[in-house]
Design a protein around this motif. Structure first.
Motif, PDB file in Angstrom:
ATOM      1  N   TRP A   1       0.831  -1.212   0.000  1.00  0.00           N
ATOM      2  CA  TRP A   1       0.000   0.000   0.000  1.00  0.00           C
ATOM      3  C   TRP A   1       0.863   1.258   0.000  1.00  0.00           C
ATOM      4  O   TRP A   1       0.535   2.245   0.650  1.00  0.00           O
ATOM      5  CB  TRP A   1      -0.941   0.014   1.208  1.00  0.00           C
ATOM      6  CG  TRP A   1      -2.064  -0.982   1.132  1.00  0.00           C
ATOM      7  CD1 TRP A   1      -1.960  -2.299   0.834  1.00  0.00           C
ATOM      8  CD2 TRP A   1      -3.452  -0.736   1.344  1.00  0.00           C
ATOM      9  NE1 TRP A   1      -3.188  -2.907   0.854  1.00  0.00           N
ATOM     10  CE2 TRP A   1      -4.121  -1.966   1.178  1.00  0.00           C
ATOM     11  CE3 TRP A   1      -4.188   0.388   1.692  1.00  0.00           C
ATOM     12  CZ2 TRP A   1      -5.494  -2.094   1.332  1.00  0.00           C
ATOM     13  CZ3 TRP A   1      -5.554   0.271   1.855  1.00  0.00           C
ATOM     14  CH2 TRP A   1      -6.204  -0.948   1.669  1.00  0.00           C
ATOM     15  N   GLU A   2       1.928   1.254  -0.736  1.00  0.00           N
ATOM     16  CA  GLU A   2       2.829   2.406  -0.782  1.00  0.00           C
ATOM     17  C   GLU A   2       2.702   3.137  -2.118  1.00  0.00           C
ATOM     18  O   GLU A   2       3.694   3.446  -2.786  1.00  0.00           O
ATOM     19  CB  GLU A   2       4.266   1.958  -0.526  1.00  0.00           C
ATOM     20  CG  GLU A   2       4.478   1.423   0.876  1.00  0.00           C
ATOM     21  CD  GLU A   2       5.896   0.948   1.131  1.00  0.00           C
ATOM     22  OE1 GLU A   2       6.720   1.030   0.185  1.00  0.00           O
ATOM     23  OE2 GLU A   2       6.177   0.494   2.251  1.00  0.00           O
ATOM     24  N   ASN A   3       1.475   3.427  -2.513  1.00  0.00           N
ATOM     25  CA  ASN A   3       1.228   4.144  -3.759  1.00  0.00           C
ATOM     26  C   ASN A   3       1.833   5.541  -3.696  1.00  0.00           C
ATOM     27  O   ASN A   3       1.824   6.189  -2.658  1.00  0.00           O
ATOM     28  CB  ASN A   3      -0.279   4.266  -4.005  1.00  0.00           C
ATOM     29  CG  ASN A   3      -1.002   2.952  -3.822  1.00  0.00           C
ATOM     30  OD1 ASN A   3      -1.229   2.529  -2.700  1.00  0.00           O
ATOM     31  ND2 ASN A   3      -1.325   2.309  -4.907  1.00  0.00           N
ATOM     32  N   ARG A   4       2.319   6.012  -4.853  1.00  0.00           N
ATOM     33  CA  ARG A   4       2.972   7.315  -4.899  1.00  0.00           C
ATOM     34  C   ARG A   4       2.109   8.393  -5.542  1.00  0.00           C
ATOM     35  O   ARG A   4       2.422   9.572  -5.423  1.00  0.00           O
ATOM     36  CB  ARG A   4       4.297   7.200  -5.653  1.00  0.00           C
ATOM     37  CG  ARG A   4       5.251   6.217  -5.014  1.00  0.00           C
ATOM     38  CD  ARG A   4       6.646   6.362  -5.568  1.00  0.00           C
ATOM     39  NE  ARG A   4       7.534   5.357  -5.016  1.00  0.00           N
ATOM     40  CZ  ARG A   4       8.085   5.430  -3.816  1.00  0.00           C
ATOM     41  NH1 ARG A   4       7.833   6.465  -3.038  1.00  0.00           N
ATOM     42  NH2 ARG A   4       8.885   4.471  -3.381  1.00  0.00           N
ATOM     43  N   SER A   5       1.075   8.019  -6.263  1.00  0.00           N
ATOM     44  CA  SER A   5       0.229   9.016  -6.914  1.00  0.00           C
ATOM     45  C   SER A   5      -1.117   8.378  -7.244  1.00  0.00           C
ATOM     46  O   SER A   5      -1.360   7.219  -6.930  1.00  0.00           O
ATOM     47  CB  SER A   5       0.894   9.545  -8.188  1.00  0.00           C
ATOM     48  OG  SER A   5       0.668   8.654  -9.256  1.00  0.00           O
ATOM     49  N   TRP A   6      -1.928   9.151  -7.928  1.00  0.00           N
ATOM     50  CA  TRP A   6      -3.240   8.646  -8.322  1.00  0.00           C
ATOM     51  C   TRP A   6      -3.228   8.023  -9.710  1.00  0.00           C
ATOM     52  O   TRP A   6      -4.242   7.542 -10.196  1.00  0.00           O
ATOM     53  CB  TRP A   6      -4.278   9.762  -8.253  1.00  0.00           C
ATOM     54  CG  TRP A   6      -4.048  10.923  -9.214  1.00  0.00           C
ATOM     55  CD1 TRP A   6      -2.937  11.193  -9.943  1.00  0.00           C
ATOM     56  CD2 TRP A   6      -4.983  11.952  -9.517  1.00  0.00           C
ATOM     57  NE1 TRP A   6      -3.112  12.327 -10.687  1.00  0.00           N
ATOM     58  CE2 TRP A   6      -4.353  12.828 -10.449  1.00  0.00           C
ATOM     59  CE3 TRP A   6      -6.275  12.252  -9.100  1.00  0.00           C
ATOM     60  CZ2 TRP A   6      -4.975  13.964 -10.960  1.00  0.00           C
ATOM     61  CZ3 TRP A   6      -6.894  13.381  -9.608  1.00  0.00           C
ATOM     62  CH2 TRP A   6      -6.264  14.229 -10.519  1.00  0.00           C
TER      63      TRP A   6
END
Length: 500
Positions: free
Chosen positions: A73-78
């Protein structure tokens, strides 16, 4: 008269009919295995398998980097959420829209990237964001094949493998893999195959690989034109007709880029314009002013593009012309994000620098200057050594740590909190929850759904409390209902509109 006199000599006895041919004995399985093993050994000795083995190894590395990050769950953007919504639309044979950009926003009015429809059949079989991440890993890894093959053709097997591995480990590719999915993943192999064809003097193939860049992203039409110009440069004296055709192709690519920016994107855009023109005039300046702004960071980016990847030797190759359009639009923009080495913006430059280096090394081997020949001889190994050294501080290094492969307590808490949102719900979310919800919900950017008020809000910020999040959401939707926090844990919050 005797019988012999009346009828002549007796006929010779007819030859016996040939016996039916025995069916050829089927080759035993052991024999087939031996022949296959010998063929594989010959392919290995010839080096034909090197590009594909390297590509397979890097596919595994890239997929591991991006998929494990998503699982943590380490998303960096949309962006991953945006593109999943778009690809899902294509998979349903619907117009490509992204609610994250606005309710029913037609994505071709943002960036012109119809090429992403090619992922739709795979998404139909395996729906979810991981499909996009795996597709991106495959596309980046595919570019290893033409880079390795072209370098080996010019420099030999060892140097070719070194340059292929140096490209695969390059910082620009690793940054892009670590970033959420982006359409430029399609551009990287197209550029690599086009430039490989240039180096092998397959001029028509080079143009055929370059032209589809028009359908990857609007600015890449200029990159296609630059590749066509390189073909013209290489054929100007030896193949005048090929040079003329290449220049015509370059002009058509420029025209196609202009048509996309001035007509196609505005036709899909609700505002009737290309929204990113504003990037040229933010802060009251223009492109000329922007070119003189942030010079220190731009110079640093240029050095990162040219020094660790090519030792500056690529400046001797005309293939480097293909990098100019991307560097140009980035440096005339007023947006500082475009100037740096972060995100995915430098990925399309990596196959250019790798193949320009191969070309420059081949040229330098014929130089009358001994120091240049020696320098060029050692550069493929030096480029690989630099890529390996830099990788200790790049995303690939995370694959050596055990915690990379475990979701961790934050991801587990997020899953529990977001599981309280029912499938098919309309949800407003910020970055961290987005790509965990787009597969099963209609997701908007928080505060970006216009007049539509969602039923749910998913929010991540460990610095907030339940009360402050509720107050913040009510400020975003002042005309809407009251909001109640229905689940919270480890910085994740789910709020539901009262009475819905």
């Amino acid at each position: 008269m005797s019988e012999e006199g009346r009828t002549g000599p007796p006929a010779a006895p007819s030859a016996p009919a040939p016996a039916p041919a025995e069916p050829a004995a089927a080759e035993p399985p052991a024999g087939r295995r031996i022949r296959a093993a010998r063929a594989a050994a010959r392919a290995w000795r010839s080096g034909r398998l090197d590009p594909w083995l390297l590509a397979a190894a890097f596919f595994a590395i890239y997929a591991a980097i991006s998929v494990t990050r998503w699982l943590r769950w380490e998303n960096r953007s949309w962006d991953l959420g945006i593109f999943e919504q778009v690809v899902r639309s294509y998979a349903r044979l619907e117009a490509p829209v992204s609610d994250l950009k606005g309710p029913d926003f037609p994505i071709l009015g943002d960036h012109f990237s119809p090429v992403t429809a090619l992922i739709a059949p795979f998404y139909r079989l395996f729906p979810g964001p991981v499909t996009l991440l795996v597709a991106q890993a495959a596309l980046f890894a595919l570019a290893v094949v033409p880079v390795t093959r072209a370098a080996a053709h010019l420099l030999g097997r060892g140097a070719g493998a070194a340059l292929g591995a140096a490209y695969g480990l390059s910082w620009g590719v690793q940054r892009a893999v670590d970033f959420d999915f982006h359409e430029i993943a399609f551009a990287v192999p197209l550029i690599a195959f086009a430039l490989e064809a240039v180096l092998r003097e397959r001029w028509r193939a080079a143009l055929c690989w370059a032209v589809p860049l028009l359908f990857v992203k609007e600015d890449l039409g200029l990159t296609a034109a630059a590749i066509a110009f390189v073909v013209a440069v290489r054929t100007w004296h030896s193949r005048p007709r090929a040079a003329t055709g290449a220049l015509t192709t370059a002009a058509l690519c420029v025209a196609g880029c202009a048509l996309t920016l001035a007509v196609l994107i505005p036709a899909f855009n609700a505002g009737g314009e290309y929204d990113y023109w504003t990037k040229l005039g933010e802060g009251g300046g223009g492109p000329a002013d922007a070119l003189l702004t942030g010079t220190e960071e731009k110079l640093r980016t240029l050095l990162w593009v040219l020094v660790p990847t090519t030792g500056l030797l690529a400046l001797r190759s005309p293939l480097l012309i293909a990098a100019l359009p991307t560097l140009g639009w980035r440096f005339v923009s007023q947006d500082p994000h475009y100037w740096s080495t972060d995100w995915h913006y430098s990925a399309v430059l990596m196959p250019v620098t790798a193949l320009a280096l191969a070309d420059a090394v081949a040229r330098s081997r014929r130089s009358p200057r001994p120091w240049l020949r020696t320098y060029a001889h050692h550069l493929p190994a030096a480029a690989l050594a630099a890529a390996l050294a830099l990788s200790t501080a790049l995303p690939a290094a995370a694959l050596t740590r055990a915690e990379t492969y475990r979701p961790g307590p934050v991801a587990e808490a997020g899953a529990r909190v977001l599981d309280t949102i029912p499938d098919g719900a309309e949800v407003a979310a910020n970055v961290r929850p987005i790509s965990q919800l787009t597969q099963r919900c209609r997701v908007f950017w928080i505060g970006g759904s216009g007049d539509l008020v969602p039923d749910w809000v998913a929010y991540y910020d460990p610095a907030h409390s339940a009360e402050s999040v509720a107050d913040y959401v009510e400020q975003l939707y002042p005309e809407g209902p009251r909001w109640q926090v229905t689940a919270q844990e480890a910085g994740f919050f789910v709020l539901r509109a009262a009475g819905r």
